[in-house]
Enzyme design. Structure first.
Site, PDB file in Angstrom:
ATOM      1  N   ASN A 159       0.827  -1.211   0.000  1.00  0.00           N
ATOM      2  CA  ASN A 159       0.000   0.000   0.000  1.00  0.00           C
ATOM      3  C   ASN A 159       0.860   1.258   0.000  1.00  0.00           C
ATOM      4  O   ASN A 159       0.662   2.169   0.811  1.00  0.00           O
ATOM      5  CB  ASN A 159      -0.936   0.008   1.215  1.00  0.00           C
ATOM      6  CG  ASN A 159      -2.149  -0.875   1.017  1.00  0.00           C
ATOM      7  OD1 ASN A 159      -2.669  -1.001  -0.087  1.00  0.00           O
ATOM      8  ND2 ASN A 159      -2.608  -1.490   2.092  1.00  0.00           N
ATOM      9  N   SER A 162      -6.136  -5.697  -3.369  1.00  0.00           N
ATOM     10  CA  SER A 162      -7.223  -5.829  -2.408  1.00  0.00           C
ATOM     11  C   SER A 162      -7.689  -7.277  -2.380  1.00  0.00           C
ATOM     12  O   SER A 162      -7.656  -7.973  -3.387  1.00  0.00           O
ATOM     13  CB  SER A 162      -8.390  -4.922  -2.795  1.00  0.00           C
ATOM     14  OG  SER A 162      -9.445  -5.033  -1.862  1.00  0.00           O
ATOM     15  N   LYS A 214      -5.735   2.353  -5.597  1.00  0.00           N
ATOM     16  CA  LYS A 214      -5.877   1.589  -4.360  1.00  0.00           C
ATOM     17  C   LYS A 214      -6.088   2.534  -3.176  1.00  0.00           C
ATOM     18  O   LYS A 214      -6.850   2.219  -2.248  1.00  0.00           O
ATOM     19  CB  LYS A 214      -4.638   0.721  -4.125  1.00  0.00           C
ATOM     20  CG  LYS A 214      -4.684  -0.117  -2.840  1.00  0.00           C
ATOM     21  CD  LYS A 214      -5.921  -0.999  -2.774  1.00  0.00           C
ATOM     22  CE  LYS A 214      -5.837  -2.120  -1.758  1.00  0.00           C
ATOM     23  NZ  LYS A 214      -5.389  -1.779  -0.420  1.00  0.00           N
ATOM     24  N   HIS A 248      -9.648   3.527  -3.376  1.00  0.00           N
ATOM     25  CA  HIS A 248     -10.405   2.315  -3.009  1.00  0.00           C
ATOM     26  C   HIS A 248     -10.515   2.200  -1.493  1.00  0.00           C
ATOM     27  O   HIS A 248     -11.587   1.962  -0.934  1.00  0.00           O
ATOM     28  CB  HIS A 248      -9.692   1.099  -3.611  1.00  0.00           C
ATOM     29  CG  HIS A 248     -10.089  -0.233  -3.056  1.00  0.00           C
ATOM     30  ND1 HIS A 248      -9.684  -0.683  -1.808  1.00  0.00           N
ATOM     31  CD2 HIS A 248     -10.834  -1.239  -3.582  1.00  0.00           C
ATOM     32  CE1 HIS A 248     -10.169  -1.896  -1.604  1.00  0.00           C
ATOM     33  NE2 HIS A 248     -10.867  -2.254  -2.660  1.00  0.00           N
ATOM     34  N   ASN A 249      -9.402   2.393  -0.806  1.00  0.00           N
ATOM     35  CA  ASN A 249      -9.415   2.254   0.647  1.00  0.00           C
ATOM     36  C   ASN A 249     -10.151   3.408   1.318  1.00  0.00           C
ATOM     37  O   ASN A 249     -10.774   3.229   2.363  1.00  0.00           O
ATOM     38  CB  ASN A 249      -7.983   2.150   1.173  1.00  0.00           C
ATOM     39  CG  ASN A 249      -7.403   0.768   0.968  1.00  0.00           C
ATOM     40  OD1 ASN A 249      -7.811   0.047   0.053  1.00  0.00           O
ATOM     41  ND2 ASN A 249      -6.442   0.386   1.778  1.00  0.00           N
ATOM     42  N   GLU A 282     -13.643   2.477   1.105  1.00  0.00           N
ATOM     43  CA  GLU A 282     -13.855   1.412   2.100  1.00  0.00           C
ATOM     44  C   GLU A 282     -14.101   2.005   3.488  1.00  0.00           C
ATOM     45  O   GLU A 282     -14.975   1.538   4.227  1.00  0.00           O
ATOM     46  CB  GLU A 282     -12.625   0.508   2.106  1.00  0.00           C
ATOM     47  CG  GLU A 282     -12.663  -0.651   3.070  1.00  0.00           C
ATOM     48  CD  GLU A 282     -11.352  -1.412   3.025  1.00  0.00           C
ATOM     49  OE1 GLU A 282     -10.639  -1.431   4.051  1.00  0.00           O
ATOM     50  OE2 GLU A 282     -11.028  -1.972   1.960  1.00  0.00           O
TER      51      GLU A 282
END
Length: 301
Positions: free
Chosen positions: A95, A121, A173, A176-177, A180
């Protein structure tokens, strides 16, 4: 395809095993003896030495990094550098901050080595279910190692994408997180609301399971929540303390930098910070202010 997997933590070892199952030769590298011993039971080769692992692989080689973001990646690259050859491909599957990945890609380009940033992921379920992969880097390098991505993904033509140049994979990413964070916060607040409606004595696991089928809010996060509530309905033994691993902060900072409003992601990050306050000064000051201007009672400890 032959691969050196550097970092045999839970996710790195799972990825190495999935690649091994998919017919790739994998040499796992980790300085920790316990990590190597555990990985060795999975069927792929292990080594304590980067130099030893790379010496066993034919040139050009693929080196996959599964190490913590930040200085550890730079330290690992420095240790790798004397052993890399022209045409080698280094993939950072951790990450990392996307701007660091852009810098590293330029750094190794002078050594005629390709650098790919791969946002990954899937967590602990990736071994069985496959991983979602967001890939950044030069097209030729990505295509050359495409067999690796197809093996790790849920299917050859799904769950992975070459999203753009160097840095793009880790940027996606990061976002994306951040998403999330917001999704998790919404689920947590909704279930807390139902838990507090004591007049209905709701079975939260039952509600979650009903939402798993046909509902517009169904998701893998909901599936995991249903499992957790089924095992432990009152979440006994779990402290109300939520960590963050950095991507949410980076997402919020990027939103500010780009003048893009992201209130849900931002608030979800702030709620995680709030969860860590055992003796909130701000809450105590709020109580004191209410007492000062309105004479409202103060609860004492």
């Amino acid at each position: 395809m032959d691969i050196a997997m550097i970092g045999l933590g839970k996710m790195g070892a799972n990825m190495a095993e999935r690649l091994h199952r998919g017919g790739h030769r994998v040499i796992g590298v980790d300085p920790g003896e316990a990590a190597r011993d555990s990985a060795a039971t999975r069927g792929f080769e292990v080594s304590a030495s980067i130099a030893d692992a790379l010496a066993q692989l034919p040139v050009p080689r693929v080196v996959w990094l599964m190490v913590p973001a930040g200085e550890v990646v730079d330290q690992t690259l420095a240790a790798l550098s004397p052993h890399l050859s022209e045409g080698d491909v280094v993939i950072d599957g951790g990450n990392s901050y996307y701007k660091d990945s852009m810098r590293r890609a330029e750094q190794v380009k002078g050594e005629d080595v390709s650098y790919i940033d791969c946002g990954t992921s899937g967590g602990v379920w990736g071994l069985q279910e496959g991983y979602s992969l967001m890939i950044g880097g030069e097209t030729a390098a990505v295509e050359r190692v495409g067999a690796i991505f197809r093996t790790l993904a849920p299917g050859e033509d799904r769950g992975w994408a070459h999203v753009g140049p160097s840095g793009a994979g880790h940027f996606c990413k990061m976002v994306h997180n951040g998403i999330e964070y917001g999704m998790m916060q919404a689920y947590a607040e909704g279930f807390a609301l139902m838990q507090h409606k004591t007049a209905f004595n709701l079975d939260l696991a039952q509600v979650a399971k009903a939402w798993q089928h046909g509902s517009v809010v169904r998701s893998w996060l909901l599936d995991l929540s249903a499992d957790a509530l089924d095992r432990n309905p009152q979440l006994d033994g779990i402290a109300p303390y939520v960590e963050d691993s950095g991507e949410g902060r980076w997402t919020v900072a990027e939103a500010i930098d780009l003048d893009v409003p992201a209130p849900v992601i931002t608030l979800s990050l702030l709620e995680r910070l709030r969860s860590r306050e055992k003796n909130s000064f701000s809450d105590r000051l709020l109580a004191a202010m209410r007492n000062e201007f309105g004479g409202h009672a103060i609860k004492t400890r």
